[in-house]
Design an enzyme around this catalytic site. Structure first.
Site, PDB file in Angstrom:
ATOM      1  N   HIS A 174       0.861  -1.184   0.000  1.00 41.73           N
ATOM      2  CA  HIS A 174       0.000   0.000   0.000  1.00 41.73           C
ATOM      3  C   HIS A 174       0.898   1.236   0.000  1.00 41.73           C
ATOM      4  CE1 HIS A 174      -3.478  -2.460   0.900  1.00 41.73           C
ATOM      5  NE2 HIS A 174      -4.243  -1.395   1.072  1.00 41.73           N
ATOM      6  N   GLU A 177      -1.187   6.455  -1.381  1.00 37.30           N
ATOM      7  CA  GLU A 177      -2.628   6.636  -1.204  1.00 37.30           C
ATOM      8  C   GLU A 177      -2.899   8.021  -0.630  1.00 37.30           C
ATOM      9  OE1 GLU A 177      -6.410   4.198   0.758  1.00 37.30           O
ATOM     10  OE2 GLU A 177      -4.379   3.775   1.436  1.00 37.30           O
ATOM     11  N   ASP A 255     -11.145  -3.514  -2.424  1.00 36.24           N
ATOM     12  CA  ASP A 255     -10.579  -3.172  -1.122  1.00 36.24           C
ATOM     13  C   ASP A 255     -11.269  -4.001  -0.055  1.00 36.24           C
ATOM     14  OD1 ASP A 255      -9.342  -1.978   1.100  1.00 36.24           O
ATOM     15  OD2 ASP A 255      -9.155  -0.070   0.074  1.00 36.24           O
ATOM     16  N   ASP A 256     -12.027  -3.394   0.828  1.00 34.61           N
ATOM     17  CA  ASP A 256     -12.763  -4.130   1.867  1.00 34.61           C
ATOM     18  C   ASP A 256     -14.255  -4.025   1.556  1.00 34.61           C
ATOM     19  OD1 ASP A 256     -14.228  -4.709   4.318  1.00 34.61           O
ATOM     20  OD2 ASP A 256     -12.272  -4.726   5.294  1.00 34.61           O
TER      21      ASP A 256
END
Length: 301
Positions: A174, A177, A255-256
């Site tokens: 990650h 971002e 993503d989630d």
């Protein structure tokens, strides 16, 4: 999570699902750091072996119901151990059991990826490495270095990344971002990096963008997550199209799904609407994503 929270006595039995979800689901833009905190809150109801098995299995089943046939399922071993009351070894075994049950019943190819959180620090990262060596070697497919890269620099985790690669794991990071391209540059220096999560600021440095494309890296693009975590303000101006124009491979990801109340079909529709990607392009792109899926060194989960 709602059912588990009621079972655990964490909420009143009379609390409706909509009210419970409103406190967890990110339905509109919020600051990135608040979004990261929601991930921890979502785990609170996951207590005990059966809950971990159930969550893993249902994650596979939900993806299969959306038409997904290649799925990477990520979990944070020590965070789950703290919330569930299980040992780390038991977390590995429970996640594996649940994911395997979902894979078997729904004919979905599943790979498991461990999450290493920067904000937990280096000691915790090394604990994950040792846990993979002790409990997951041969069937854990990859690792994801995630969380706050502004206060916890990626470069500090270089030895951790090298150790994971030595254990046969592929690495995704990650990065970029909520941080600038210098942080993406740090991610590119880690050994074993095959993919980048989000990497939005990559497009702000032409040299880095060209390097990532030349190395054949793939960027995991999550439209709703980027919008609701406040890192883009308009999906029509999302950098995904510029990544593609530079020859960089991307995959549309969810993503989630529970946290953002989306599925992959929803994200693909957004890519069509806001990125101008037609069905043929999306099909080719997601096919490449399936080929870039991490696979365990032992050949099976």
């Amino acid at each position: 999570a709602w059912q588990l929270a009621r079972k655990n006595g964490q909420i009143d039995d009379a609390m409706p699902l909509a009210r419970f979800a409103a406190g967890l689901v990110i339905g509109s833009p919020i600051p990135l750091f608040e979004a990261l905190d929601r991930f921890d809150r979502c785990r609170a109801p996951i207590i005990g072996w059966d809950a971990v098995v159930r969550i893993a299995q249902e994650a596979v089943e939900d993806a299969a119901a959306d038409g997904v046939n290649h799925l990477e399922l990520r979990f944070s071993p020590f965070t789950l151990a703290r919330s569930s009351g299980l040992s780390v070894a038991e977390v590995f075994a429970a996640v594996r059991q649940g994911a395997a049950a979902g894979q078997r019943e729904r004919q979905v190819r599943v790979a498991l990826v461990v999450v290493i959180s920067r904000r937990r620090g280096l000691d915790a990262a090394w604990q994950v490495v040792r846990a993979v060596a002790d409990h997951g070697q041969g069937w854990i497919a990859g690792a994801d270095l995630a969380s706050d890269e502004l206060r916890h620099r990626t470069a500090a985790f270089a030895d951790v990344a090298r150790a994971l690669v030595d254990l046969g794991l592929a690495l995704t990071v990650h990065t970029g971002e909520g941080a600038g391209p210098k942080h993406v540059a740090e991610a590119l220096l880690l050994p074993g990096v095959r993919r980048l999560g989000h990497a939005l600021s990559l497009v702000d440095d032409a040299g880095l963008l060209a390097e990532a494309a030349a190395r054949g890296l793939l960027v995991e693009v999550c439209p709703t997550s980027n919008l609701r975590a406040g890192v883009v303000t308009d999906l029509d101006r999302h950098p995904a199209r510029r990544m593609l124009e530079a020859g960089l491979a991307i995959a549309i990801c969810s993503d989630d799904p529970a946290l953002f109340d989306v599925d992959l079909s929803h994200e693909l529709a957004l890519a069509n609407r806001h990125f101008g990607l037609e069905l043929k392009e999306l099909t080719a792109m997601q096919g490449r994503a399936a080929r870039a899926m991490f696979a365990p060194a032992g050949g099976a989960m």
